[in-house]
Design an enzyme around this catalytic site. Structure first.
Site, PDB file in Angstrom:
ATOM      1  N   TYR A  35       0.850  -1.192   0.000  1.00  0.00           N
ATOM      2  CA  TYR A  35       0.000   0.000   0.000  1.00  0.00           C
ATOM      3  C   TYR A  35       0.892   1.251   0.000  1.00  0.00           C
ATOM      4  O   TYR A  35       0.810   2.109  -0.892  1.00  0.00           O
ATOM      5  CB  TYR A  35      -0.894  -0.054   1.234  1.00  0.00           C
ATOM      6  CG  TYR A  35      -2.011   0.953   1.351  1.00  0.00           C
ATOM      7  CD1 TYR A  35      -2.426   1.735   0.280  1.00  0.00           C
ATOM      8  CD2 TYR A  35      -2.673   1.106   2.569  1.00  0.00           C
ATOM      9  CE1 TYR A  35      -3.448   2.646   0.425  1.00  0.00           C
ATOM     10  CE2 TYR A  35      -3.706   2.009   2.717  1.00  0.00           C
ATOM     11  CZ  TYR A  35      -4.088   2.782   1.654  1.00  0.00           C
ATOM     12  OH  TYR A  35      -5.110   3.678   1.817  1.00  0.00           O
ATOM     13  N   ASP A  36       1.803   1.318   0.988  1.00  0.00           N
ATOM     14  CA  ASP A  36       2.665   2.492   1.125  1.00  0.00           C
ATOM     15  C   ASP A  36       3.578   2.647  -0.089  1.00  0.00           C
ATOM     16  O   ASP A  36       3.670   3.724  -0.689  1.00  0.00           O
ATOM     17  CB  ASP A  36       3.566   2.353   2.369  1.00  0.00           C
ATOM     18  CG  ASP A  36       2.783   2.233   3.662  1.00  0.00           C
ATOM     19  OD1 ASP A  36       1.556   2.115   3.596  1.00  0.00           O
ATOM     20  OD2 ASP A  36       3.413   2.250   4.736  1.00  0.00           O
ATOM     21  N   ARG A  91     -13.091   0.423   6.001  1.00  0.00           N
ATOM     22  CA  ARG A  91     -12.608   1.673   6.606  1.00  0.00           C
ATOM     23  C   ARG A  91     -13.324   1.902   7.933  1.00  0.00           C
ATOM     24  O   ARG A  91     -14.440   1.438   8.149  1.00  0.00           O
ATOM     25  CB  ARG A  91     -12.843   2.883   5.697  1.00  0.00           C
ATOM     26  CG  ARG A  91     -12.462   2.735   4.257  1.00  0.00           C
ATOM     27  CD  ARG A  91     -11.146   2.053   4.064  1.00  0.00           C
ATOM     28  NE  ARG A  91      -9.999   2.819   4.493  1.00  0.00           N
ATOM     29  CZ  ARG A  91      -9.084   3.338   3.667  1.00  0.00           C
ATOM     30  NH1 ARG A  91      -9.210   3.216   2.375  1.00  0.00           N
ATOM     31  NH2 ARG A  91      -8.028   3.970   4.143  1.00  0.00           N
ATOM     32  N   VAL A  94     -14.754   4.552   9.435  1.00  0.00           N
ATOM     33  CA  VAL A  94     -16.022   5.291   9.523  1.00  0.00           C
ATOM     34  C   VAL A  94     -17.173   4.436   9.003  1.00  0.00           C
ATOM     35  O   VAL A  94     -18.228   4.312   9.653  1.00  0.00           O
ATOM     36  CB  VAL A  94     -15.942   6.630   8.765  1.00  0.00           C
ATOM     37  CG1 VAL A  94     -17.317   7.295   8.696  1.00  0.00           C
ATOM     38  CG2 VAL A  94     -14.948   7.571   9.439  1.00  0.00           C
ATOM     39  N   SER A  95     -16.990   3.793   7.851  1.00  0.00           N
ATOM     40  CA  SER A  95     -18.069   2.953   7.312  1.00  0.00           C
ATOM     41  C   SER A  95     -18.311   1.746   8.211  1.00  0.00           C
ATOM     42  O   SER A  95     -19.463   1.373   8.479  1.00  0.00           O
ATOM     43  CB  SER A  95     -17.762   2.537   5.869  1.00  0.00           C
ATOM     44  OG  SER A  95     -16.443   2.092   5.742  1.00  0.00           O
ATOM     45  N   GLY A 113      -6.727  -2.450  18.308  1.00  0.00           N
ATOM     46  CA  GLY A 113      -5.811  -1.931  19.325  1.00  0.00           C
ATOM     47  C   GLY A 113      -6.619  -1.313  20.447  1.00  0.00           C
ATOM     48  O   GLY A 113      -7.747  -1.744  20.731  1.00  0.00           O
ATOM     49  N   THR A 145      -4.508   7.846  15.978  1.00  0.00           N
ATOM     50  CA  THR A 145      -5.284   8.981  15.477  1.00  0.00           C
ATOM     51  C   THR A 145      -5.377   8.963  13.950  1.00  0.00           C
ATOM     52  O   THR A 145      -4.511   8.414  13.275  1.00  0.00           O
ATOM     53  CB  THR A 145      -4.669  10.338  15.887  1.00  0.00           C
ATOM     54  OG1 THR A 145      -3.458  10.534  15.164  1.00  0.00           O
ATOM     55  CG2 THR A 145      -4.417  10.411  17.375  1.00  0.00           C
ATOM     56  N   ASP A 197       0.091  -0.526  11.505  1.00  0.00           N
ATOM     57  CA  ASP A 197      -0.986   0.476  11.525  1.00  0.00           C
ATOM     58  C   ASP A 197      -0.378   1.799  12.015  1.00  0.00           C
ATOM     59  O   ASP A 197       0.206   1.850  13.098  1.00  0.00           O
ATOM     60  CB  ASP A 197      -2.078   0.005  12.497  1.00  0.00           C
ATOM     61  CG  ASP A 197      -3.392   0.722  12.284  1.00  0.00           C
ATOM     62  OD1 ASP A 197      -4.151   0.304  11.402  1.00  0.00           O
ATOM     63  OD2 ASP A 197      -3.660   1.699  13.011  1.00  0.00           O
ATOM     64  N   ARG A 228      -1.864  10.327  12.185  1.00  0.00           N
ATOM     65  CA  ARG A 228      -1.929  10.915  10.845  1.00  0.00           C
ATOM     66  C   ARG A 228      -2.627  12.263  10.947  1.00  0.00           C
ATOM     67  O   ARG A 228      -3.768  12.342  11.413  1.00  0.00           O
ATOM     68  CB  ARG A 228      -2.768  10.039   9.899  1.00  0.00           C
ATOM     69  CG  ARG A 228      -2.079   8.849   9.305  1.00  0.00           C
ATOM     70  CD  ARG A 228      -1.163   9.236   8.150  1.00  0.00           C
ATOM     71  NE  ARG A 228      -0.397   8.090   7.710  1.00  0.00           N
ATOM     72  CZ  ARG A 228      -0.888   7.120   6.948  1.00  0.00           C
ATOM     73  NH1 ARG A 228      -2.124   7.176   6.534  1.00  0.00           N
ATOM     74  NH2 ARG A 228      -0.138   6.117   6.596  1.00  0.00           N
TER      75      ARG A 228
HETATM   76  N1  UDP Z   1      -9.918   0.734  12.585  1.00  0.00           N
HETATM   77  C1  UDP Z   1     -10.622   0.283  13.703  1.00  0.00           C
HETATM   78  N2  UDP Z   1     -11.751  -0.457  13.491  1.00  0.00           N
HETATM   79  C2  UDP Z   1     -12.229  -0.772  12.256  1.00  0.00           C
HETATM   80  C3  UDP Z   1     -11.512  -0.295  11.125  1.00  0.00           C
HETATM   81  C4  UDP Z   1     -10.364   0.450  11.332  1.00  0.00           C
HETATM   82  O1  UDP Z   1     -10.239   0.547  14.852  1.00  0.00           O
HETATM   83  O2  UDP Z   1     -13.281  -1.458  12.170  1.00  0.00           O
HETATM   84  C5  UDP Z   1      -8.719   1.567  12.805  1.00  0.00           C
HETATM   85  C6  UDP Z   1      -7.499   1.141  11.988  1.00  0.00           C
HETATM   86  O3  UDP Z   1      -6.734   0.187  12.712  1.00  0.00           O
HETATM   87  C7  UDP Z   1      -6.768   2.453  11.835  1.00  0.00           C
HETATM   88  C8  UDP Z   1      -7.893   3.509  11.784  1.00  0.00           C
HETATM   89  O4  UDP Z   1      -9.039   2.875  12.351  1.00  0.00           O
HETATM   90  O5  UDP Z   1      -5.956   2.725  12.955  1.00  0.00           O
HETATM   91  C9  UDP Z   1      -8.226   3.975  10.363  1.00  0.00           C
HETATM   92  O6  UDP Z   1      -8.412   2.822   9.555  1.00  0.00           O
HETATM   93  P1  UDP Z   1      -8.848   2.946   8.041  1.00  0.00           P
HETATM   94  O7  UDP Z   1      -8.702   1.589   7.414  1.00  0.00           O
HETATM   95  O8  UDP Z   1     -10.178   3.604   7.949  1.00  0.00           O
HETATM   96  O9  UDP Z   1      -7.795   3.974   7.417  1.00  0.00           O
HETATM   97  P2  UDP Z   1      -6.174   3.925   7.310  1.00  0.00           P
HETATM   98  O10 UDP Z   1      -5.642   2.965   8.317  1.00  0.00           O
HETATM   99  O11 UDP Z   1      -5.882   3.512   5.889  1.00  0.00           O
HETATM  100  O12 UDP Z   1      -5.736   5.309   7.623  1.00  0.00           O
END
Ligand code: UDP
Length: 200
Positions: free
Chosen positions: A29-30, A70, A72-73, A89, A94, A157, A161
């Site tokens: 990804y990165d 993701r 939020v969804s 975790g 953040t 993770d 950010r």
């Molecule tokens: N995350 C979470 N529960 C979930 C999905 C994601 O706690 O059901 C956490 C994930 O470990 C990360 C943050 O929320 O630390 C954002 O995750 P996301 O996949 O939305 O975005 P990205 O990690 O790509 O920034």
């Protein structure tokens, strides 16, 4: 923003080169995003292509895929189905969530900017939140305590950010206008019409 990896500098300005594990589970990804910037910038440098590089931070809103995983969804769909919210975790990591309308506005401003833009531009909302505080914001909007379960944190993770958007402010006269509560409320309404309350 994935090019910043697990950033050791916060907020992240475009001049920061990032902190990326090249061989971890998240590396494709990165490094994929980083290689994309390299190819695009080489086309600009060697062929004169008018390339624009947007570094997009976490974006949310209507039209998200309920199954793309993701945060939020996931959280909104879980709340609507009366399932516990899955915190990976301890929820202390953040992210900075930008409503989709703001992001699209920033993208168009970058795309249509009259002069060449020979450098990347961060687009995101500097309003940084822990994942635990996202649960709190959603609990307020749903007007009930949303139960949570804790799951293992995915490998690599990022801990934090947050975009530094000084460049987008100066160059594009852009900054996000939709506060988190308002954007979440609009996103909940969108999902509510599509998600049934029965467990999946
Ligand atoms: N995350 C979470 N529960 C979930 C999905 C994601 O706690 O059901 C956490 C994930 O470990 C990360 C943050 O929320 O630390 C954002 O995750 P996301 O996949 O939305 O975005 P990205 O990690 O790509 O920034």
């Amino acid at each position: 923003s994935e090019i910043y990896g697990d950033p050791a500098v916060t907020p992240q300005p475009e001049t920061y080169w990032g902190n990326v594990n090249p061989i971890g589970e998240r590396s494709c990804y990165d490094e994929g995003k980083r290689a994309g910037e390299t190819f695009a910038n080489d086309m600009r440098r060697t062929r004169g292509a008018d390339v624009r590089i947007a570094r997009i931070f976490n974006t949310y809103g209507p039209w998200m895929d309920p199954d793309d995983g993701r945060v939020v969804s996931n959280f909104i769909c879980q709340a609507l189905r009366h399932e516990p919210l899955t915190i990976y975790g301890q929820g202390e990591q953040t992210r900075s969530f930008c409503f989709v309308d703001d992001l699209v506005d920033g993208l168009f401003r970058l795309l249509w900017h009259g002069e060449p833009v020979p450098f990347p531009v961060n687009l995101g909302n500097p309003d940084e939140r822990t994942i635990a505080s996202l649960v709190a914001a959603l609990s307020e909007l749903f007007d009930r305590d949303l139960p949570v379960v804790y799951k293992p944190l995915p490998a690599d993770d990022p801990v934090r950010r947050r975009p530094d958007i000084a460049r987008a402010r100066t160059l594009l006269a852009w900054e996000p206008a939709v506060p988190l509560h308002q954007g979440l409320a609009r996103t909940i309404e969108w999902f509510r019409e599509r998600i049934s309350a029965s467990p999946s």
